[in-house]
Design an enzyme around this catalytic site. Structure first.
Site, PDB file in Angstrom:
ATOM      1  N   ILE A 146       0.827  -1.207   0.000  1.00 54.78           N
ATOM      2  CA  ILE A 146       0.000   0.000   0.000  1.00 54.78           C
ATOM      3  C   ILE A 146       0.864   1.261   0.000  1.00 54.78           C
ATOM      4  CG2 ILE A 146      -1.846   1.238   1.168  1.00 54.78           C
ATOM      5  CD1 ILE A 146      -2.572  -1.535  -0.090  1.00 54.78           C
TER       6      ILE A 146
ATOM      7  N   ARG B 172      -3.222   4.391 -14.509  1.00 58.20           N
ATOM      8  CA  ARG B 172      -2.113   3.881 -15.315  1.00 58.20           C
ATOM      9  C   ARG B 172      -1.497   4.964 -16.191  1.00 58.20           C
ATOM     10  NH1 ARG B 172      -5.363  -1.745 -16.445  1.00 58.20           N
ATOM     11  NH2 ARG B 172      -4.672  -2.771 -14.517  1.00 58.20           N
TER      12      ARG B 172
ATOM     13  N   GLU C  23       0.146  -1.034 -10.317  1.00 58.47           N
ATOM     14  CA  GLU C  23      -1.043  -0.614 -11.071  1.00 58.47           C
ATOM     15  C   GLU C  23      -1.212  -1.413 -12.361  1.00 58.47           C
ATOM     16  OE1 GLU C  23      -2.394   3.369 -11.178  1.00 58.47           O
ATOM     17  OE2 GLU C  23      -1.264   3.943  -9.391  1.00 58.47           O
TER      18      GLU C  23
END
Length: 440
Positions: free
Chosen positions: A213, A299, A420
């Site tokens: 995270i 992205r 991602e």
């Protein structure tokens, strides 16, 4: 000048409008006559541009506001961030004062409307800022990227009016956001997440763990994805808001990483975390749709981080071989073999940047940009890894030691093919779209 930029409240946005132009590090884009609207004109983020009557412009063309934004961020990055880059990397910690300065400069609220204390600028302005920051430090860039393209965007897109009134002013001024999706057994297969949520009389109870995270040490605001109804599979996934300090919330481990070491990456635990009903983000069971949409947009941000990194690595090495390092009585950058490598690398960077800006413009125009975002991230990550690795070799011993930034750019580049959506996931996304288009 576009009205949103004129009314911007945050210092960085004001600078992008009112300050004199700073020396640009690259040739400015083609100027468009004032009476001709172009695709890079600032527009509210939730209102797609009508491009029917807009004349075509170069993909990487920037509006005057976006150009000034880039120059202002570049100055901030070089004057304020650069002196701290090596120290933060060695300490594996983001300087708290720098985080505060990012808020003060408006870097954490680029797309947040002015009524909530943000700059009210467009998506491409955020991409410009992310890219410019990465030219100096990809760690700071990803902190700003995740906060803007994932967290702020989630509240702007899916938050109720009350949720926006409550949280956007904080996210614009003093509270870092974090996006909690990945888990130990749920990476590329994001919807296999095991974190659970159950309804209570007062709201919801969340139990589980999240891994990898970003921003978790600095953040005070977490968007957490948990399955509210496992019997429905991924259609039970729901998004929630959790504040740091809520009983049962804890950061269990901070990862020691190869690259972007100043950016915090942690394991986050939720041990029967109780949250009120108004901490539901959007609607129950819609979390999987939110995650897909946010990651598609995010992205483009990661792609911009990678092109910025590649350009920073190239500039660092080019400045060395063309101005400092001599062998056999001449600058090594004057050898044709070296010049060809530099030229090829710069061409690759330019190609990746074209994909990044094309995806950003398509997103702003309300067009389908999913495949474009995947292609941009895929190529940008590949180019960043290749160019930063070459840059180390071009600089020889000086590229290998930690005295400079060459080796750091290379280490930082490796994450581009992972987070991602891995490069293989991007290839799968691209291929599925192509197969659908070309299957008879």
């Amino acid at each position: 000048m576009p009205p949103l930029a004129v009314r911007a409240l945050r210092p960085l946005a004001r600078a992008a409008v009112s300050s004199p132009r700073l020396p640009a590090r690259r040739v400015a884009g083609v100027r468009i006559p004032p009476l001709v609207q172009c695709l890079s004109t600032i527009s509210p983020r939730n209102e797609p541009l009508d491009v029917t009557d807009i004349p075509p412009t170069p993909i990487t063309h920037r509006s005057e506001t976006e150009t000034l934004m880039g120059e202002t961020v570049a100055k901030f990055a070089n004057d304020v961030i650069l002196p701290k880059v090596r120290e933060m990397d060695e300490a594996e910690t983001m300087d708290p004062a720098l985080v505060e300065q990012c808020f003060e400069q408006g870097l954490m609220s680029i797309e947040i409307p002015e009524e909530y204390g943000g700059a009210g600028m467009n998506f491409t302005s955020a991409i410009v800022a992310i890219e410019e920051l990465a030219r100096v430090d990809p760690s700071v860039s990803v902190m700003v990227d995740v906060h803007n393209t994932l967290v702020n965007t989630a509240i702007l897109k899916y938050g109720s009016a009350e949720t926006q009134r409550r949280w956007l002013p904080k996210l614009a001024t003093n509270t870092v956001g974090s996006f909690c999706l990945s888990e130990p057994a749920s990476g590329s297969d994001a919807f296999a997440l095991a974190t659970k949520a159950v309804r209570t009389d007062s709201g919801y109870r969340i139990s589980g763990s999240k891994m990898w995270i970003t921003n978790s040490m600095e953040a005070g605001f977490f968007i957490v994805f948990a399955n509210l109804d496992p019997s429905k599979g991924y259609k039970g996934i729901t998004a929630f808001i959790v504040e740091k300090g809520t009983p049962g919330f804890s950061i269990a481990k901070k990862e020691k990483k190869l690259g972007i070491r100043a950016s915090s990456t942690c394991v986050v635990n939720f041990d029967d975390v109780e949250i009120p009903k108004d901490h539901l983000l959007g609607e129950e069971g819609q979390g999987y749709k939110y995650a897909i949409g946010l990651l598609n947009e995010g992205r483009i941000g990661i792609a911009a981080q990678m092109t910025g990194l590649a350009l920073g690595a190239w500039e660092n090495a080019a400045g060395y071989v063309w101005n400092e390092r001599k062998q056999f009585g001449q600058l090594i950058g004057s050898f044709q073999g070296m010049q060809h490598q530099l030229a090829q690398a710069y061409t690759d960077i330019s190609a990746a940047r074209a994909l990044v800006y094309n995806a950003a413009r398509k997103k702003e125009a309300g067009e389908d940009f999913v495949r474009d975002a995947a292609m941009a991230k895929l190529l940008a990550a590949q180019v960043a890894g290749r160019v930063s690795g070459q840059a180390v070799e071009w600089m020889g011993g000086m590229g290998f030691v930690r005295e400079g930034l060459a080796e750091k750019y290379w280490r930082d580049s490796k994450i581009g093919a992972i987070y991602e959506g891995t490069s293989n996931i991007q290839l799968t996304t691209i291929a599925k779209g192509l197969q659908k288009e070309y299957t008879r």
